[in-house]
Design a protein around this motif. Structure first.
Motif, short mmCIF file in Angstrom:
data_model
loop_
_atom_site.label_atom_id
_atom_site.label_comp_id
_atom_site.label_asym_id
_atom_site.label_seq_id
_atom_site.Cartn_x
_atom_site.Cartn_y
_atom_site.Cartn_z
N ALA A 245 0.32 -1.19 0.26
CA ALA A 245 -0.06 0.03 -0.10
C ALA A 245 1.12 1.20 -0.18
O ALA A 245 0.62 2.26 -0.76
CB ALA A 245 -0.96 0.09 1.05
N MET A 246 2.10 1.21 1.06
CA MET A 246 3.02 1.88 0.85
C MET A 246 3.16 2.89 -0.62
O MET A 246 3.41 3.81 -0.86
CB MET A 246 3.68 2.43 1.61
N LEU A 247 3.64 2.11 -1.51
CA LEU A 247 4.83 2.01 -1.99
C LEU A 247 3.68 2.55 -4.23
O LEU A 247 4.29 3.05 -4.66
CB LEU A 247 4.85 0.27 -2.96
N GLU A 248 2.17 1.39 -3.07
CA GLU A 248 1.93 1.83 -4.02
C GLU A 248 1.44 3.61 -4.56
O GLU A 248 0.65 4.22 -4.99
CB GLU A 248 0.27 1.50 -4.44
N GLY A 249 1.16 4.26 -2.84
CA GLY A 249 0.71 5.91 -2.90
C GLY A 249 2.04 6.53 -2.91
O GLY A 249 1.96 7.74 -3.48
N LEU A 250 3.41 5.75 -3.67
CA LEU A 250 4.50 6.30 -3.71
C LEU A 250 4.68 6.56 -5.13
O LEU A 250 5.47 6.90 -6.02
CB LEU A 250 6.05 6.09 -3.38
N GLY A 251 3.55 5.58 -6.45
CA GLY A 251 3.81 5.58 -7.30
C GLY A 251 4.27 3.89 -7.82
O GLY A 251 4.55 4.13 -9.45
N PHE A 252 4.81 3.44 -7.18
CA PHE A 252 4.79 1.66 -7.69
C PHE A 252 3.31 0.96 -8.72
O PHE A 252 2.40 1.12 -7.16
CB PHE A 252 5.67 1.42 -6.66
N ASP A 253 4.14 0.27 -9.09
CA ASP A 253 2.85 -0.43 -9.76
C ASP A 253 3.86 -2.14 -9.60
O ASP A 253 4.86 -2.28 -10.11
CB ASP A 253 3.18 -0.37 -11.12
N GLU A 254 2.43 -2.94 -8.87
CA GLU A 254 2.68 -3.99 -9.09
C GLU A 254 3.18 -4.98 -9.99
O GLU A 254 2.51 -4.61 -10.98
CB GLU A 254 1.46 -5.02 -8.11
N GLY A 255 4.18 -6.00 -10.38
CA GLY A 255 4.57 -6.29 -11.77
C GLY A 255 4.22 -8.09 -11.71
O GLY A 255 3.79 -8.28 -10.38
N SER A 256 4.54 -8.92 -12.70
CA SER A 256 4.36 -9.59 -12.73
C SER A 256 5.04 -10.40 -14.06
O SER A 256 5.84 -9.60 -14.14
CB SER A 256 2.54 -9.76 -12.82
N ASN A 257 4.81 -11.69 -13.73
CA ASN A 257 5.34 -12.53 -14.66
C ASN A 257 5.13 -11.90 -16.51
O ASN A 257 5.90 -11.58 -17.80
CB ASN A 257 5.59 -13.80 -15.24
N ALA A 258 3.69 -11.62 -16.94
CA ALA A 258 3.09 -11.04 -17.69
C ALA A 258 3.21 -9.74 -17.70
O ALA A 258 3.65 -9.29 -18.92
CB ALA A 258 1.85 -11.24 -17.42
N ALA A 259 3.60 -8.96 -17.23
CA ALA A 259 3.44 -7.39 -17.11
C ALA A 259 4.40 -7.10 -16.62
O ALA A 259 3.62 -6.61 -14.91
CB ALA A 259 2.39 -6.71 -17.06
N PRO A 260 6.12 -6.87 -16.38
CA PRO A 260 6.68 -6.47 -14.71
C PRO A 260 6.51 -4.63 -14.84
O PRO A 260 5.79 -4.07 -15.25
CB PRO A 260 7.97 -6.22 -15.86
N GLY A 261 6.88 -5.10 -13.51
CA GLY A 261 6.14 -3.07 -12.58
C GLY A 261 7.33 -3.55 -11.78
O GLY A 261 8.98 -3.63 -12.07
N HIS A 262 7.28 -2.27 -10.93
CA HIS A 262 8.09 -2.11 -9.99
C HIS A 262 8.01 -1.96 -8.49
O HIS A 262 9.24 -2.39 -7.58
CB HIS A 262 7.61 -0.50 -9.62
#
Length: 271
Positions: A245-262
């Motif tokens: 939740a904190m990371l998302e509030g800082l603009g981070f996006d969750e990644g996955s094997n199909a769609a890499p993220g922060h």
């Protein structure tokens, strides 16, 4: 050398799973142990993935998911486990000895892998308890040091004796033949204890808020920055939930094997 006082425990073949012999067992304390099994020639995995491990329960294998703690190049598969006295599997798994056999799933999987992250400069691996396991794999993989200029491993536990692999990590993996030179310059280990005196105390979120996670020799911004930082989370559900939740509030996006993220978490272990 470990002397057996009983014959090795051998398992009947099962079509859904492989069988593999135990190489060694290490008990860290009354709550925590590590073990390694032979790696079948056909078994391939990416550093950070998990696989099913189990023993025979009556006529059927009883299987649970375990993160692989050894790197992808190793000829053995290493695991870190808690000891649950009444646990259906761990109450028996903690009694294994060298030359015993365990069941091994055929297909490793998981999202705590470098492929699920966008390119970056600093990699933070934040763990509590046995959530350390996949990061032991990643930290010993040479490829990770080519992807990131700094690799930061944070391990939070309740007691000092729960700091499994403390000596190896404090030495910056100096005994590891493939990463020792890179790790000396790029790897940073931050252990913290929450319920006993130690040189670093407090939960990971408190260390992040105080800036302790970014103190020298960790170079760069004294905060998480989605432009340069990538984060992996593994451990307690509360830690993962709060940090995500904190990371998302800082603009981070969750990644996955199909769609890499922060940042990435292993959802298979999160309730």
């Amino acid at each position: 050398m470990t002397l057996l006082t009983r014959p090795p425990a051998l398992l009947p073949a099962h079509g859904s799973f492989l069988t593999s012999g135990v190489r060694w067992v290490r008990h860290w304390n009354e709550h925590l142990f590590s073990f390694a099994i032979e790696r079948p020639a056909s078994f391939r995995f990416r550093s950070g993935e998990f696989v099913m491990i189990g023993l025979l329960d009556g006529e059927r294998p009883l299987m649970r998911a375990y993160s692989i703690a050894s790197p992808a190049w190793s000829d053995e598969l290493e695991f870190l486990s808690i000891k649950v006295p009444d646990g259906p599997l761990t109450s028996r798994l903690q009694m294994i000895r060298p030359d015993d056999q365990v069941y091994l799933g055929r297909k490793p999987t998981g999202t705590l892998v470098a492929d699920a992250l966008l390119p970056g400069k600093r990699l933070f691996m934040l763990s509590t308890g046995t959530g350390l396991a996949p990061f032991l794999s990643i930290a010993r993989d040479p490829e990770i040091y080519d992807r990131f200029s700094q690799v930061v491993l944070v391990h939070s536990v309740r007691r000092v004796s729960d700091l499994a692999y403390y000596d190896e990590l404090t030495a910056q993996l100096a005994s590891d033949p493939l990463v020792q030179e890179q790790a000396l310059l790029q790897f940073h280990y931050i252990p913290t204890v929450t319920r006993e005196p130690f040189h670093t105390t407090g939960r990971i979120d408190a260390l992040a808020a105080s800036g302790a996670l970014f103190a020298p020799p960790v170079l760069g911004e004294r905060r998480f920055d989605p432009e340069t930082d990538r984060v992996m989370l593994c451990g307690s559900t509360a830690m993962i939930r709060d940090f995500a939740a904190m990371l998302e509030g800082l603009g981070f996006d969750e990644g996955s094997n199909a769609a890499p993220g922060h940042f990435v978490i292993e959802r298979a272990f999160v309730g």
